[in-house]
Write a protein that holds these residues in place. Structure first.
Motif: not given
Length: 516
Positions: A109, A123-128, A130-131, A185
């Motif tokens: 992250p 936030p959704t794009q950022f979390a995707l 980072a994962d 993903r």
């Protein structure tokens, strides 16, 4: 000698061509399945971060410092010494990069926030992102060890296996896109698998040379320390070039959604001829230059550089012209389907034209830098690269600010243009330094060679413009019509170029004579 270099360049170029063709298939699938939206932007950043380390460690600092030292050890010492050096380097490099990989996965992250701060607004794009980074980051470790094995094989004149290895990444990504075209993903999982398979693919070739390493920690070994001392300035120089590209990504993350993808697809098109021709020539001449420097064959050293520059210009200039003049037809034919809209195609074409401007700059750097690294002179290219980077950063920042302020429709293309300008600055300064030091002395016949190139490329460009037609006509064509038109233009342009060269007296044996 020159015939061997030409043949080796052809092997590397041919294998790389296969990889690039599959890369195009991969990117076509990416564009059609995922478009140029937030998800694709997130994956490309997750891939770019380990690629930053790959180009800095594997293709940059490590390869350019390891190959000359290993070549010298192999040519002057016993086979056992070369095998010991390889084992020590494998253990040391693997240990350091293993620790870096662990930290990178845990801090994904933080890294995503550092390299794509604009994603924080979603936030959704950022979390995707980072994962996915947790799966793509280990690629750095695997591909660096793969580059080590490839450097060993290249030093023994075995170029085919290292050159074909990148095909594995493309095959894995293509398979992933077919397995699940609904989730981006899955591409991150494919990158991880590809890294493992690429490393395993090299090992049988090393075993046949009786050089399969038994990794051991060798930080205190003299030759390892020598490689490290050479790596540090090269690493700085390599990171300088990558910092410029990462700055583009950071700035693009603040622009409209899709900007990262537009730059990526344009860069992929530019990398196609760059990998086939420019990187192939640079890869082939490095071991030769290293051996010539070790044997104090200064005349042959200069002649090898001269040969590389002539061959590069012969294939690189028409490639750059083709990328610039056929930017829209190329993008439309390859990518503009399904989720990839006509607007995406136009934005990508603008970026490609900007990258095409710097194609020869990027290419010349690939051929000129080995002239320094083969002599184990690493600090000068670093200083030059830093100068070019600073110029590029100023141009990128000021250009984007002006583009946004004035409401330009394609501010991302300004980033590509700044990167291209930086590449030209780097290339010109490298060439001037080699000339100033007397390391490179141009051979006879450059005037006639330049006139032939000017005439051949001028007539080729006229043929392309004549057959090009309005961009709108390409949008209304189907796949078969686009491919037929594009191939017709490329074949006509290629035939025109070769015929003019032949009519003006250039023959293949002229290239071989440069090192005779």
């Amino acid at each position: 000698m020159s015939g061997s270099l030409l043949k080796s360049s052809g092997v590397v170029g041919g294998m790389t061509l296969l990889s690039r063709v599959l890369g195009f298939v991969r990117d076509i699938l990416f564009a059609a399945a995922f478009g140029a939206g937030a998800g694709m932007d997130a994956f490309l950043v997750a891939l770019k971060i380990p690629n930053f380390g790959r180009r800095m460690f594997a293709e940059g600092a490590f390869s350019q410092s390891f190959v000359p030292v290993f070549t010298e050890t192999r040519s002057r010492g016993a086979h056992a010494e070369a095998r010991l050096l390889l084992s020590q380097v494998a253990g040391t490099l693997g240990g350091i990069l293993g620790a870096i990989t662990l930290v990178g996965c845990l801090a994904s992250p933080l890294l995503m926030g550092l390299f794509a701060p604009g994603f924080a607004d979603d936030p959704t794009q950022f979390a995707l992102g980072a994962d996915m980074l947790r799966w793509t980051f280990p690629y750095l470790l695997f591909i660096s060890l793969t580059a080590m094995a490839g450097g060993v094989l290249n030093s023994y004149g075995q170029f085919a296996v290292p050159a074909v290895t990148p095909v594995i990444l493309n095959v894995c990504l293509i398979a992933a896109a077919f397995i699940d075209a609904e989730s981006v993903r899955v591409l991150a999982y494919a990158v991880f698998a590809a890294g493992v398979l690429q490393l395993l693919f090299q090992l049988p070739s090393l075993r046949r040379l009786d050089l399969l390493p038994r990794p051991r920690w060798g930080w205190g070994a003299p030759r390892v320390r020598r490689i490290v001392s050479l790596m540090v300035p090269i690493m700085i120089g390599s990171s300088v070039a990558q910092v410029s590209l990462l700055l583009d990504t950071i700035l693009a993350s603040f622009l409209v959604s899709g900007s990262v993808s537009w730059l990526y697809f344009a860069d992929r098109l530019m990398e196609f001829p760059l990998g086939i021709f420019s990187i192939a020539i640079g890869t082939v001449i490095l071991p030769t230059l290293s051996a010539q420097f070790a044997s104090a064959a200064h005349g042959d050293f200069s002649a090898t550089l001269d040969w590389g520059l002539r061959v590069l210009l012969l294939v690189g200039v028409p490639a750059a012209l083709g990328l610039f003049l056929l930017a829209s037809p190329l993008v439309i034919t390859l990518f503009q389907y399904a989720a990839f809209s006509p607007e995406d195609a136009q934005m990508t074409a603008w970026a490609l034209m900007a990258y095409a401007f710097g194609f020869m700059g990027f290419s010349l750097v690939k051929v000129l830098v080995p002239g320094f690294y083969a002599r184990q002179q690493t600090r000068v290219p670093v200083r030059i690269a830093i100068t070019a980077l600073l110029c590029g950063m100023v141009l990128s920042l000021s250009g984007v600010l002006l583009a946004v302020h004035w409401g330009w429709s394609a501010p991302h293309a300004v980033l590509a243009a700044a990167t291209s300008t930086s590449a030209w600055i780097n290339a010109v300064l490298l060439w001037r330094r080699l000339r100033h030091e007397g390391v490179y002395r141009p051979g006879a016949g450059w005037g006639g060679f330049a006139l032939r190139l000017l005439l051949a490329n001028g007539l080729m460009a006229a043929v392309v413009l004549w057959l090009h037609g309005p961009v709108e006509s390409w949008l209304t064509e189907g796949l078969s019509g686009r491919v037929e038109r594009l191939l017709t233009i490329i074949v006509a342009a290629g035939v025109t170029y070769l015929l003019v060269l032949a009519a003006t007296g250039l023959r293949p044996h002229h290239l071989r004579r440069q090192l005779s």
